[in-house]
Design an enzyme around this catalytic site. Structure first.
Site, mmCIF file in Angstrom:
data_model
loop_
_atom_site.group_PDB
_atom_site.id
_atom_site.type_symbol
_atom_site.label_atom_id
_atom_site.label_comp_id
_atom_site.label_asym_id
_atom_site.label_seq_id
_atom_site.Cartn_x
_atom_site.Cartn_y
_atom_site.Cartn_z
ATOM 1 N N SER A 198 -0.221 -4.616 10.328
ATOM 2 C CA SER A 198 0.095 -6.027 9.483
ATOM 3 C C SER A 198 0.772 -7.008 10.585
ATOM 4 C CB SER A 198 0.691 -5.980 8.842
ATOM 5 O OG SER A 198 2.250 -4.857 8.980
ATOM 6 N N HIS A 226 -2.697 -3.580 3.408
ATOM 7 C CA HIS A 226 -3.257 -4.502 3.858
ATOM 8 C C HIS A 226 -4.575 -4.685 4.378
ATOM 9 C CE1 HIS A 226 1.003 -5.756 5.120
ATOM 10 N NE2 HIS A 226 1.365 -5.155 5.978
ATOM 11 N N LYS A 257 0.242 -6.129 -2.731
ATOM 12 C CA LYS A 257 -0.117 -8.034 -1.847
ATOM 13 C C LYS A 257 -0.848 -7.735 -2.337
ATOM 14 C CE LYS A 257 2.063 -5.630 2.512
ATOM 15 N NZ LYS A 257 3.382 -4.123 1.404
#
Length: 415
Positions: A198, A226, A257
């Site tokens: 990330s 991610h 996320k």
């Protein structure tokens, strides 16, 4: 005559003050802004900074990558669950039982990754820590091979396992094989890595790692936090996009996320999941996620399995922002993913740029400093999403160009 020595009195306040002072001296003291997002209007938000009341800002660093935390399907599912079952889960799943929402979500996540089972944790950090530490303890004499840029939660899990570890240079397959070959062939081995890193925005060579795992009889553990929701036809991550999910033993992901809510999980075969469920203290002894949160994630996962609209828009936004930054001569890293890192190389300057952006331009982006990234590689990390417009991007880059000039920072030379 003997004299008793007076015990030294520990000055605890002095110790804590010195610890904070060190962070200030190094430019690494972290400040968290007071913020409220505007429902249905992401990336617009309100910042409570100073004494003049809330100030409108644009958020550029959220991990709610696809704005699913604002999606009507998600918020409606959460409201319905709240009215149906109330706020909390009632305790650990051992004590409070399996709320049916949890069972449904685990089935959806297992299906998303083509695995037999899945297990939900309270966060992605906890899922990494609990799973890696428990897995290694269950494998006698286990050695974990860890990528040098693995997340802090993976490092914590490996450390807490008490097992031997070997750190291989980031994405360096030759170094990984060298370490694997030097180990006792009969020792249980786990290769732990991420799919999307990330901070740099690069991607692991999944199939090549799996080839080495098969050659040296190692299990594979891949952190997809991610990437889940954002890559692959149904949002299964890089492992789905690269058709490698069936080769990876344990896939770990987050629900906070791309899916926009909160939580973490693993997906694997039934034996592994049952072992983690039965042995991991980080799962057994903590209150399970509120069914309200789980209901929201469930709606998000189902939606992103069927819709690529958000993924496509996010990728287009990331590509556009990188190009506009390049055109302005800003030192943007050449990442191959949705992550847009802008290099600064100094913690004090990174914090200064962030402060100016917020105070003068209404732009919120956090500086990324050590230990999140190595010293000398401090940066601003932008995460444009489907709702960031070209106009927003050009205003952002104009602001950055002005600040770069004001602070006499180096620009890239035109190619």
């Amino acid at each position: 005559m003997t004299f008793k020595r007076c015990p030294t009195v520990t000055n605890y306040s002095h110790i804590f003050d010195k610890a904070i002072d060190r962070l200030h001296e190094e430019g690494r003291y972290r400040v968290f802004i007071d913020i409220l997002r505007n429902k249905g209007a992401y990336p617009n938000a309100r910042c409570f900074h100073g004494h003049n009341g809330p100030k409108p800002i644009t958020v550029w660093c959220s991990n709610d990558y696809l704005a699913m935390g604002q999606h009507p399907k998600v918020t409606e599912a959460m409201e319905q669950a709240l009215h149906d079952v109330g706020a909390g889960s009632g305790g650990t799943r051992n004590i409070g039982g399996n709320t049916h929402y949890h069972i449904e979500l685990e089935a959806e996540l297992a299906d998303l990754h083509g695995k037999e089972a899945a297990l939900i944790f309270t966060s992605g950090y906890v899922s990494n820590d609990a799973t890696l530490s428990t897995l290694a303890k269950l494998l006698p004499g286990c050695v974990i091979f860890s990528d040098a840029l693995n997340h802090a939660s993976m490092i914590a899990g490996i450390r807490n396992s008490g097992c031997a570890k070997r750190v291989f240079r980031h994405n360096d397959l030759e170094h990984l094989e060298e370490l694997l070959a030097a180990e006792d062939p009969d020792v249980p081995k786990v290769i732990a890595f991420e799919s999307v890193y990330s901070m740099d925005g690069d991607v692991a060579p999944l199939h090549a790692i799996c080839d080495l795992a098969e050659k040296y009889n190692a299990l594979t553990y891949c952190d997809e936090v991610h990437a889940v929701g954002m890559y692959g036809a149904r949002g299964g991550g890089i492992s789905e996009r690269d058709e490698a999910a069936h080769r990876i033993d344990i896939l770990e992901g987050t629900l906070g996320k791309a899916f926009g809510v909160m939580g973490g999980y693993i997906a694997a075969d039934k034996r592994i999941v049952d072992c983690i469920r039965s042995y991991a203290p980080g799962f057994i002894f903590t209150t399970s996620l509120s069914p309200v949160l789980v209901a929201g994630v469930l709606a998000s996962v189902k939606h992103l399995k069927a819709s690529s609209e958000e993924r496509d828009a996010q990728q287009a936004a990331a590509a556009m922002l990188k190009q506009i930054m390049r055109d302005a001569g800003l030192p943007v890293m050449d990442s191959t993913t949705h992550i847009v890192p802008l290099m600064v190389g100094d913690p004090v300057k990174a914090k200064r740029i962030s402060d100016i952006l917020l105070a003068e331009y209404g732009v919120y982006v956090q500086p990324i400093n050590f230990p999140t990234v190595p010293r000398g590689t401090e940066r601003l990390r932008f995460t444009p999403g489907p709702a960031h417009t070209e106009e927003m991007m050009r205003e952002l880059v104009d602001a950055l160009a002005e600040i770069w000039d004001r602070l006499e920072l180096e620009l890239r030379q035109a190619a």
